[in-house]
Structures are given as structure tokens and as C-alpha cells.
Motif scaffolding. Structure first.
Motif, PDB file in Angstrom:
ATOM      1  N   LEU A   6      -5.713 -75.976  38.037  1.00  0.00           N
ATOM      2  CA  LEU A   6      -5.427 -74.700  38.687  1.00  0.00           C
ATOM      3  C   LEU A   6      -4.375 -74.880  39.783  1.00  0.00           C
ATOM      4  O   LEU A   6      -3.502 -74.035  39.960  1.00  0.00           O
ATOM      5  N   ARG A   7      -4.439 -75.993  40.513  1.00  0.00           N
ATOM      6  CA  ARG A   7      -3.432 -76.270  41.543  1.00  0.00           C
ATOM      7  C   ARG A   7      -2.062 -76.518  40.891  1.00  0.00           C
ATOM      8  O   ARG A   7      -1.033 -76.075  41.404  1.00  0.00           O
ATOM      9  N   ASP A   8      -2.061 -77.215  39.747  1.00  0.00           N
ATOM     10  CA  ASP A   8      -0.810 -77.413  39.004  1.00  0.00           C
ATOM     11  C   ASP A   8      -0.229 -76.057  38.595  1.00  0.00           C
ATOM     12  O   ASP A   8       0.983 -75.832  38.701  1.00  0.00           O
ATOM     13  N   PHE A   9      -1.090 -75.174  38.121  1.00  0.00           N
ATOM     14  CA  PHE A   9      -0.656 -73.846  37.714  1.00  0.00           C
ATOM     15  C   PHE A   9      -0.063 -73.084  38.908  1.00  0.00           C
ATOM     16  O   PHE A   9       1.011 -72.487  38.803  1.00  0.00           O
ATOM     17  N   ALA A  10      -0.752 -73.109  40.048  1.00  0.00           N
ATOM     18  CA  ALA A  10      -0.257 -72.422  41.243  1.00  0.00           C
ATOM     19  C   ALA A  10       1.115 -72.964  41.650  1.00  0.00           C
ATOM     20  O   ALA A  10       2.005 -72.197  42.047  1.00  0.00           O
ATOM     21  N   ALA A  11       1.309 -74.265  41.520  1.00  0.00           N
ATOM     22  CA  ALA A  11       2.609 -74.872  41.844  1.00  0.00           C
ATOM     23  C   ALA A  11       3.689 -74.368  40.891  1.00  0.00           C
ATOM     24  O   ALA A  11       4.838 -74.126  41.304  1.00  0.00           O
ATOM     25  N   LEU A  12       3.349 -74.183  39.621  1.00  0.00           N
ATOM     26  CA  LEU A  12       4.310 -73.641  38.655  1.00  0.00           C
ATOM     27  C   LEU A  12       4.692 -72.200  38.997  1.00  0.00           C
ATOM     28  O   LEU A  12       5.848 -71.814  38.866  1.00  0.00           O
ATOM     29  N   VAL A  13       3.717 -71.406  39.431  1.00  0.00           N
ATOM     30  CA  VAL A  13       4.010 -70.033  39.845  1.00  0.00           C
ATOM     31  C   VAL A  13       5.009 -70.057  40.997  1.00  0.00           C
ATOM     32  O   VAL A  13       5.994 -69.306  40.996  1.00  0.00           O
ATOM     33  N   LEU A  14       4.782 -70.931  41.962  1.00  0.00           N
ATOM     34  CA  LEU A  14       5.701 -71.048  43.103  1.00  0.00           C
ATOM     35  C   LEU A  14       7.103 -71.456  42.658  1.00  0.00           C
ATOM     36  O   LEU A  14       8.098 -70.940  43.156  1.00  0.00           O
ATOM     37  N   LYS A  15       7.167 -72.383  41.707  1.00  0.00           N
ATOM     38  CA  LYS A  15       8.457 -72.886  41.232  1.00  0.00           C
ATOM     39  C   LYS A  15       9.232 -71.813  40.457  1.00  0.00           C
ATOM     40  O   LYS A  15      10.437 -71.658  40.643  1.00  0.00           O
TER      41      LYS A  15
END
Length: 190
Positions: A6-15
């Protein structure tokens, strides 16, 4: 629940967000609190034996892709914007989420009905019911997070739709709630 995915996913949203406007600029510093955690509010209402689900108007993956990552339940994510669909495909690939992305309009999505349908910030309830009804199995239900307009939306939808509605709330949610809707039938239907 897989916190690291989920943290990886949130980082992708930010990117990706600055390029394709996944979330507003003011939300970029609050992805976890305003979007991921809000999506995870639906978890307690999803039966453990749910075989598959559909998320309508998936956008940045809230709540569908978040729930897919958290539960491992296969989700069909329907998103008409090609750029957002590309993001969802990449996010599903990188997180290993069992999601199938459909880049099309909801009305023409090539999906079989599912026992669970989710949608967040897509449309008012009266329109949402028309989109969800053909995709919901007879014994299934929808989970729709709603804000302070939930009561007004229910008032407008009630003359047009027969349905069973549970309003799910918690003290720390403020004016927001989740509408659990089942037994959906258009009022004009026999």
C-alpha cells in the motif's frame, strides 16, 4: 493487509499525479490520510469469502485498487481515461495486485456481474445506481463512500430506485459515511 504494498502504491500516486492529475495538488501531502485510509474504511464491510469485485470510475485507484492490494480479492477496475487506466495497470503490476483494468466507459465494460461493487467520488447516488445495477449479482451489494451530501442524494434517488440501504458511520468520520446498497431495482421495473 499488506502495508508495504500500500505504501508502494501511495508512492506511485505521488510520482504520477503531477503528470496526469490523479489527486489534487493540495492532497499530495495527504495521500495516506485522505485517500488510502479512507478507502480502507470499507474493509470491515467486505466478507472474507468475496470472490471478486468491480470498482467503477477507478481514477487513481481509490477505493478499488487499494482494496485489491489489501485483500487480494480480484477486482475489475473500470476507468475511461486512458492515462489513468495506464497508471492503474502499472500500479497493479508493481504491487502484484490481482486487478484487471478496463479502459472503457462503465456502460460498455466487458465484465460479468460481481457480488461487490465499489465507487468513490464518481457520481450522485441516483446515477451511480444506474451504473451499478446491471453489474451487481442478485445477492450482492455496493459500498459507496459519501460525504455530507449523502442524505440529499438518498432523497433524490429514493423515488427512482427500490433498494435496501444501510448507512455505515463511525464517530471519527465526521459527516462522511458509507452507503451499503443492495436489492437495487429501478422504480419503473416490474
Amino acid at each position: 493487509m499488506n502495508d508495504s504494498k500500500l505504501r508502494d502504491f501511495a508512492a506511485l500516486v505521488l510520482k504520477w499525479s503531477p503528470k496526469i492529475n490523479l489527486v489534487s495538488k493540495s492532497d499530495l501531502g495527504h495521500i495516506w490520510e485522505r485517500h488510502v485510509r479512507d478507502s480502507l474504511r470499507l474493509l470491515p464491510y467486505i466478507p472474507k469469502n468475496t470472490e471478486r469485485a468491480i470498482d467503477l470510475g477507478s481514477g487513481a485507484g481509490f477505493p478499488g485498487l487499494v482494496l485489491c492490494i489489501a485483500t487480494g480479492i480480484p477486482f475489475d477496475l473500470i476507468e475511461s481515461d486512458a492515462r489513468k487506466a495506464a497508471f492503474l495497470m502499472e500500479a497493479a503490476r508493481q504491487t502484484g495486485a490481482p486487478a484487471k483494468i478496463h479502459n472503457c466507459r462503465i456502460e460498455s465494460a466487458p465484465v460479468q456481474p460481481a457480488p461487490l461493487i465499489t465507487a468513490r467520488a464518481l457520481a450522485p447516488l441516483e446515477k451511480l445506481l444506474g451504473l451499478a445495477e446491471p453489474l451487481l449479482t442478485p445477492d450482492g451489494f455496493c459500498l459507496f463512500p459519501k460525504g455530507k451530501a449523502a442524505t440529499a442524494e438518498l432523497t433524490l434517488a429514493t423515488p427512482l430506485w427500490h433498494m435496501k440501504v444501510e448507512r455505515l458511520c463511525a464517530p471519527d468520520w465526521g459527516e462522511s459515511c458509507i452507503l451499503k446498497v443492495s436489492q437495487i431495482r429501478h422504480a419503473g421495473a416490474a
